[in-house]
Design an enzyme around this catalytic site. Structure first.
Site, short mmCIF file in Angstrom:
data_model
loop_
_atom_site.label_atom_id
_atom_site.label_comp_id
_atom_site.label_asym_id
_atom_site.label_seq_id
_atom_site.Cartn_x
_atom_site.Cartn_y
_atom_site.Cartn_z
N LYS A 138 0.83 -1.21 0.00
CA LYS A 138 0.00 0.00 0.00
C LYS A 138 0.87 1.26 0.00
O LYS A 138 0.49 2.27 -0.61
CB LYS A 138 -0.95 -0.02 1.20
CG LYS A 138 -2.07 -1.04 1.05
CD LYS A 138 -2.99 -1.07 2.26
CE LYS A 138 -4.12 -2.08 2.05
NZ LYS A 138 -5.04 -2.14 3.21
N ARG A 142 0.92 4.39 -2.56
CA ARG A 142 0.87 5.78 -2.09
C ARG A 142 2.01 6.61 -2.71
O ARG A 142 1.79 7.74 -3.16
CB ARG A 142 0.99 5.84 -0.57
CG ARG A 142 -0.27 5.49 0.18
CD ARG A 142 -0.11 5.87 1.64
NE ARG A 142 -1.29 5.55 2.43
CZ ARG A 142 -1.50 5.98 3.67
NH1 ARG A 142 -0.59 6.75 4.26
NH2 ARG A 142 -2.60 5.66 4.33
#
Length: 312
Positions: A138, A142
């Site tokens: 993740k 990002r």
């Protein structure tokens, strides 16, 4: 308030279908990605058709076809991705890098909400292996979003109620026992539980809110910040019976974790951080974040007590 054009990727999934419903209920022009490779998955096809009947627009697009993603993205203002990041289902977090490329090329998206919806990965730098892969992936997404200067909102929804409350916070259980419960450690670490429909409602509220632009939105409904022991007490009160309690120590839990297959190890690692370390509720939200129930007091969220009544 001006309504948005919203594209939802992963719309037939556990959370995705709720996001579609919440977007339509808010009156947004809602587009749903229809992957040509869905084949003869009749249940997903029927779900897509039900979205269409409710007013959603189906858009053919695939992670295997860059131009189709670009074409889909060009139709909308907001992109929400809800593809799975749960290993025992499927783990496709890094597929979103293709979506980031499409959004960057299209150049028209005012807000991107990637598939997060759990623990804030930015706070999990010390997560144990192999569960940390979820947070690491993740963070890769990002970085790609921020490097491309794409406006974003990250949703940290904490514990999905169905998975945690249903099993009284016990890994591997989704229905509450009327006889016994295994406490993780002393059972006193606070966690945060959110009804999946409420997650979708809060998420859709953020998409055109300037207060949530380039922020992490934490879902912390005040009544739902409870320890495992307190969740058990809610259940005991509802069934009028005290459960037999045993406990597993941190050392025993970690030893048991190592005996499981990879997917189970990933999931149990997340339980470890939530239930033994209290990683969801042991920090204050800083200037880079906001709290959903404070921003949107008009959302009547489901309390733990209300949620648990369905199991009685």
């Amino acid at each position: 308030m001006e309504k948005r054009k919203v594209l939802i990727v992963g719309a037939t999934g556990y959370l995705g279908k709720r996001l579609v419903r919440a977007s339509l209920e808010e009156g947004h022009e809602t587009y749903v990605v229809h992957r040509p490779e869905i084949g003869v998955d009749i249940e997903r096809i029927q779900m897509l058709l039900s979205f269409k009947e409710k007013g959603a627009r189906l858009v053919p697009a695939s992670f295997n076809d860059h131009q189709s993603l670009v074409n889909a993205v060009k139709l909308v203002d907001v992109v929400i991705c809800a593809i799975s990041g749960v290993h025992f289902r499927s783990h496709h977090i890094l597929l979103q890098l293709k979506l980031v490329d499409a959004i960057k090329e299209a150049g028209n998206v005012k807000r991107f909400l990637p598939s997060e919806f759990g623990t804030d990965p930015a706070r999990m730098k010390n997560a144990i292996e192999p569960g940390r892969v979820t947070f690491d992936d993740k963070m890769v997404v990002r970085k790609a979003i921020e490097d491309a200067n794409i406006p974003f909102t990250y949703i940290s929804a904490n514990c999905f109620a169905g998975y945690f409350l249903g099993g009284l916070c016990q890994p591997g259980y989704i229905l509450p026992s009327r006889e016994s419960v295994l406490l993780l450690g002393d059972g006193n670490k606070k966690a945060i539980y959110v009804d999946e429909d409420d997650i979708a409602k809060y998420t859709i509220k953020t998409i055109d809110d300037p207060r949530t632009l380039n922020k992490t939105v934490y879902l912390r409904p005040p009544k739902n910040i409870l320890s495992q022991r307190e969740v058990v007490q809610v259940w005991e009160k509802q069934i009028g019976k005290e459960l037999q309690k045993s406990s597993i120590s941190e050392e025993e839990f970690l030893a048991t974790l190592k005996e499981q297959d990879y997917a189970q190890q990933v999931g149990l690692g997340h339980y470890y951080h939530v239930c033994f370390e209290g990683c969801l509720a042991n920090f204050e939200i800083g200037s880079d974040g906001v709290e959903a129930s404070e921003l949107y007091p008009e959302v009547k969220y489901t309390s733990v007590e209300e949620y648990m009544k369905r199991y009685v």
